[in-house]
Write a protein that holds these residues in place. Structure first.
Motif, PDB file in Angstrom:
ATOM      1  N   GLY A  87      25.290   6.563  21.771  1.00 15.17           N
ATOM      2  CA  GLY A  87      25.677   5.174  22.052  1.00 15.17           C
ATOM      3  C   GLY A  87      24.475   4.272  22.017  1.00 15.17           C
ATOM      4  N   GLY A  93      18.040   0.502  33.982  1.00 11.62           N
ATOM      5  CA  GLY A  93      19.179   0.755  33.089  1.00 11.62           C
ATOM      6  C   GLY A  93      20.488   0.521  33.818  1.00 11.62           C
ATOM      7  N   ALA A  94      21.523   0.192  33.037  1.00  6.74           N
ATOM      8  CA  ALA A  94      22.832  -0.072  33.641  1.00  6.74           C
ATOM      9  C   ALA A  94      23.414   1.188  34.274  1.00  6.74           C
ATOM     10  N   LYS A  95      23.087   2.347  33.727  1.00  8.26           N
ATOM     11  CA  LYS A  95      23.573   3.602  34.316  1.00  8.26           C
ATOM     12  C   LYS A  95      23.057   3.727  35.745  1.00  8.26           C
ATOM     13  N   TRP A  97      34.009   6.198  30.286  1.00 10.26           N
ATOM     14  CA  TRP A  97      32.684   6.627  29.871  1.00 10.26           C
ATOM     15  C   TRP A  97      32.351   7.849  30.726  1.00 10.26           C
ATOM     16  N   TYR A 145      31.172   7.983  34.459  1.00 11.55           N
ATOM     17  CA  TYR A 145      31.941   7.445  35.597  1.00 11.55           C
ATOM     18  C   TYR A 145      32.490   8.528  36.515  1.00 11.55           C
ATOM     19  N   CYS A 183      35.645  -0.972  32.639  1.00 15.38           N
ATOM     20  CA  CYS A 183      34.658  -1.113  31.561  1.00 15.38           C
ATOM     21  C   CYS A 183      35.270  -1.959  30.455  1.00 15.38           C
ATOM     22  N   ASN A 237      33.637   1.474  26.340  1.00 11.66           N
ATOM     23  CA  ASN A 237      33.163   2.685  25.700  1.00 11.66           C
ATOM     24  C   ASN A 237      34.044   3.776  26.303  1.00 11.66           C
ATOM     25  N   ASP A 281      31.649  -2.731  34.593  1.00 16.01           N
ATOM     26  CA  ASP A 281      30.580  -2.416  33.642  1.00 16.01           C
ATOM     27  C   ASP A 281      30.754  -3.302  32.414  1.00 16.01           C
ATOM     28  N   ILE A 312      28.307  -3.943  30.032  1.00 18.93           N
ATOM     29  CA  ILE A 312      27.121  -3.738  29.188  1.00 18.93           C
ATOM     30  C   ILE A 312      27.373  -4.099  27.719  1.00 18.93           C
ATOM     31  N   TYR A 313      28.646  -4.024  27.259  1.00 14.79           N
ATOM     32  CA  TYR A 313      28.932  -4.353  25.855  1.00 14.79           C
ATOM     33  C   TYR A 313      29.413  -5.796  25.679  1.00 14.79           C
ATOM     34  N   SER A 334      20.163  -3.130  27.287  1.00 10.84           N
ATOM     35  CA  SER A 334      20.102  -1.985  26.364  1.00 10.84           C
ATOM     36  C   SER A 334      20.848  -2.203  25.063  1.00 10.84           C
ATOM     37  N   LYS A 335      22.110  -2.632  25.162  1.00 11.82           N
ATOM     38  CA  LYS A 335      22.947  -2.686  23.964  1.00 11.82           C
ATOM     39  C   LYS A 335      22.771  -4.014  23.223  1.00 11.82           C
ATOM     40  N   ARG A 340      14.855   0.631  29.583  1.00 13.51           N
ATOM     41  CA  ARG A 340      15.497   0.957  30.848  1.00 13.51           C
ATOM     42  C   ARG A 340      15.557  -0.221  31.826  1.00 13.51           C
TER      43      ARG A 340
HETATM   44  C1  LIG Z   1      29.767   1.970  29.170  1.00  8.32           C
HETATM   45  C2  LIG Z   1      28.313   2.142  29.363  1.00  8.32           C
HETATM   46  N1  LIG Z   1      27.759   1.737  30.506  1.00  8.32           N
HETATM   47  C3  LIG Z   1      26.450   1.886  30.729  1.00  8.32           C
HETATM   48  C4  LIG Z   1      25.625   2.465  29.788  1.00  8.32           C
HETATM   49  C5  LIG Z   1      24.185   2.695  30.129  1.00  8.32           C
HETATM   50  O1  LIG Z   1      23.349   1.686  29.765  1.00  8.32           O
HETATM   51  P1  LIG Z   1      21.793   1.811  30.041  1.00  8.32           P
HETATM   52  O2  LIG Z   1      21.194   2.435  28.823  1.00  8.32           O
HETATM   53  O3  LIG Z   1      21.318   0.409  30.273  1.00  8.32           O
HETATM   54  O4  LIG Z   1      21.603   2.666  31.235  1.00  8.32           O
HETATM   55  C6  LIG Z   1      26.151   2.909  28.589  1.00  8.32           C
HETATM   56  C7  LIG Z   1      25.292   3.577  27.588  1.00  8.32           C
HETATM   57  O5  LIG Z   1      25.732   4.321  26.732  1.00  8.32           O
HETATM   58  C8  LIG Z   1      27.535   2.736  28.362  1.00  8.32           C
HETATM   59  O6  LIG Z   1      28.099   3.138  27.213  1.00  8.32           O
END
Ligand SMILES: Cc1ncc(COP(=O)(O)O)c(C=O)c1O
Length: 398
Positions: free
Chosen positions: A38, A99-101, A125, A128, A171, A175, A203, A205-206, A237-238, A246
């Motif tokens: 991803g 990072g979002a994770k 994802w 989760y 989300c 994803n 979430d 992030i996209y 990130s994306k 990160r």
């Molecule tokens: C849905 C989703 N959330 C969060 C992330 C994580 O993002 P980051 O790389 O900023 O930790 C990803 C990365 O693949 C993702 O697909």
């Protein structure tokens, strides 16, 4: 067994397993096309790299205060939430994470008690369902329906609620499915969350990767009550092709942010000083590169989905966001490769990897067994070659 109970409950990521296998095949000299990760294939834009280099040259290479993020970046994040999402947060209501994770994990760590239930709609994802387990929480998986675009409905949400429900993971854009929730859909989910006092970990992030004129909305913007219960996660990130830097960030109530910061400060102190400076440039600098990348993804998206739908038996809806196609591949379950019967998405992806030399991720990893996920965050040239291979490999099945 020396490992803790919580760690024993956690499964390794299917996506990472497939990517690792594809990487090993590449190291062995096998020409594999990996559509499993991803990650945007673009380089980080030069102005952002320059900001990182400047930070190093100017000696911005030490511990930073506050640990919740440098003020300059927190202010940039507040402006971004206001500009893009209509969300007004002050700097005590945002935190910068690695990072979002990491942001998602800190929200879970700050809010989930052992035994608390976390509602997770399919397809999810992979991360989760594992993060709540790390703190003793219970993921409660709710199946969504293809007719509803694989999106959670208010009724499905309501039915999954028990006295132990504490949080909903959402989300959008999704994803792996690429579904994007419309504002009205978010409003009706927000109403259920507010009625039952359930936190929504959103979430986003996209956010920047949406197509066909679709707009991204944040559930937190639905009402002041929804905002109070929402933890909005985003990152660079994306959108800015900065996966390795990160930097993720979160907007939520001051109390939740303080809780997340407590965990972060005892865990990593703070995210990288250099990356934080680069993230300021990402959010505040020229935004043209985001649109250039989005348009490239859009073109690849349409090409990939067209190719997939041209393969006998495959059904793929045109995703409205993110950078994954998520076709239904059940027509191939039960088919034979020599004396092997491909029973499910795992067997099919295994076959596509070993015989077709294309790495895709089985839908089983995201909780929907009828699909597989194929990333289009790679060059058109590789996508064309990969689609040729997938078509040939599937065509060879009996
Ligand atoms: C849905 C989703 N959330 C969060 C992330 C994580 O993002 P980051 O790389 O900023 O930790 C990803 C990365 O693949 C993702 O697909």
């Amino acid at each position: 067994m020396p490992l803790s109970h919580n760690v024993q409950r956690v499964q390794p990521s299917v996506t990472m397993q497939i990517s690792a296998k594809a990487a090993q095949m590449k190291r062995d000299g096998i020409d594999v096309i990996a559509l499993s990760a991803g990650e945007p294939d673009f380089d980080t834009p030069q102005n952002i790299k320059d900001a990182g280099i400047r930070a190093i040259e100017e000696g911005f290479t030490k511990y930073t205060t506050p640990g919740s993020g440098i003020i300059e970046l927190k202010e940039a994040i507040c402006r971004k939430f206001d500009r893009d999402n209509g969300l007004v947060y002050n700097t005590d209501e945002v935190i910068v994470n690695s990072g979002a994770k990491h942001s998602l994990f800190l929200a879970v760590a700050a809010l989930i008690n052992p035994g608390d239930e976390v509602i997770i709609p399919t397809p999810y994802w992979v991360t989760y369902i594992e993060q709540p387990r790390l703190v003793g929480g219970e993921p409660v998986i709710v199946e969504t329906r293809v007719e509803n675009g694989l999106k959670l409905t208010p009724d499905e949400f309501r039915q999954a609620i028990t006295p132990r429900t504490r949080m909903l993971f959402l989300c959008s854009p999704s994803n792996p499915s690429g579904s994007v929730y419309a504002r009205e859909e978010l409003e009706s989910l927000a109403a259920v969350a507010v009625e039952h006092g359930i936190y929504v970990l959103s979430d986003e992030i996209y956010e920047k990767l949406v197509y066909d004129g679709v707009e991204h909305h944040s559930i937190a913007a639905c009402s002041p009550e929804a905002k109070a219960l929402s933890i909005v996660v985003n990152g660079v990130s994306k959108a800015y092709s900065m996966t390795g830097w990160r930097i993720g960030y979160t907007g939520a109530s001051e109390e939740i942010i303080a809780g997340m910061n407590k965990v972060q400060s005892q865990e990593i102190s703070h995210p990288s000083s250099i990356s934080q400076k680069a993230a300021v440039e990402a959010l505040e600098g020229p935004q043209e590169s985001v649109e250039v990348m989005r348009q490239a993804f859009d073109e690849r998206r349409r090409y990939m989905v067209e190719r997939l739908n041209a393969i006998e038996g495959i059904e793929c809806t045109l995703p409205k966001g993110a950078f994954y196609a998520y076709p239904d591949v059940t027509a191939y379950y039960g088919r034979r490769a020599g004396d092997r019967v491909l029973a499910d998405s795992v067997a099919l992806c295994e076959y596509l990897l070993t015989e077709g030399k294309v790495a895709c991720v089985p839908g089983a990893g995201f909780g929907t067994h009828q699909h597989m996920r194929i990333s289009y965050a790679t060059s058109m040239e590789l996508i064309e070659a990969a689609m040729d291979r997938v078509e040939a490999a599937l065509g060879a099945l009996k």
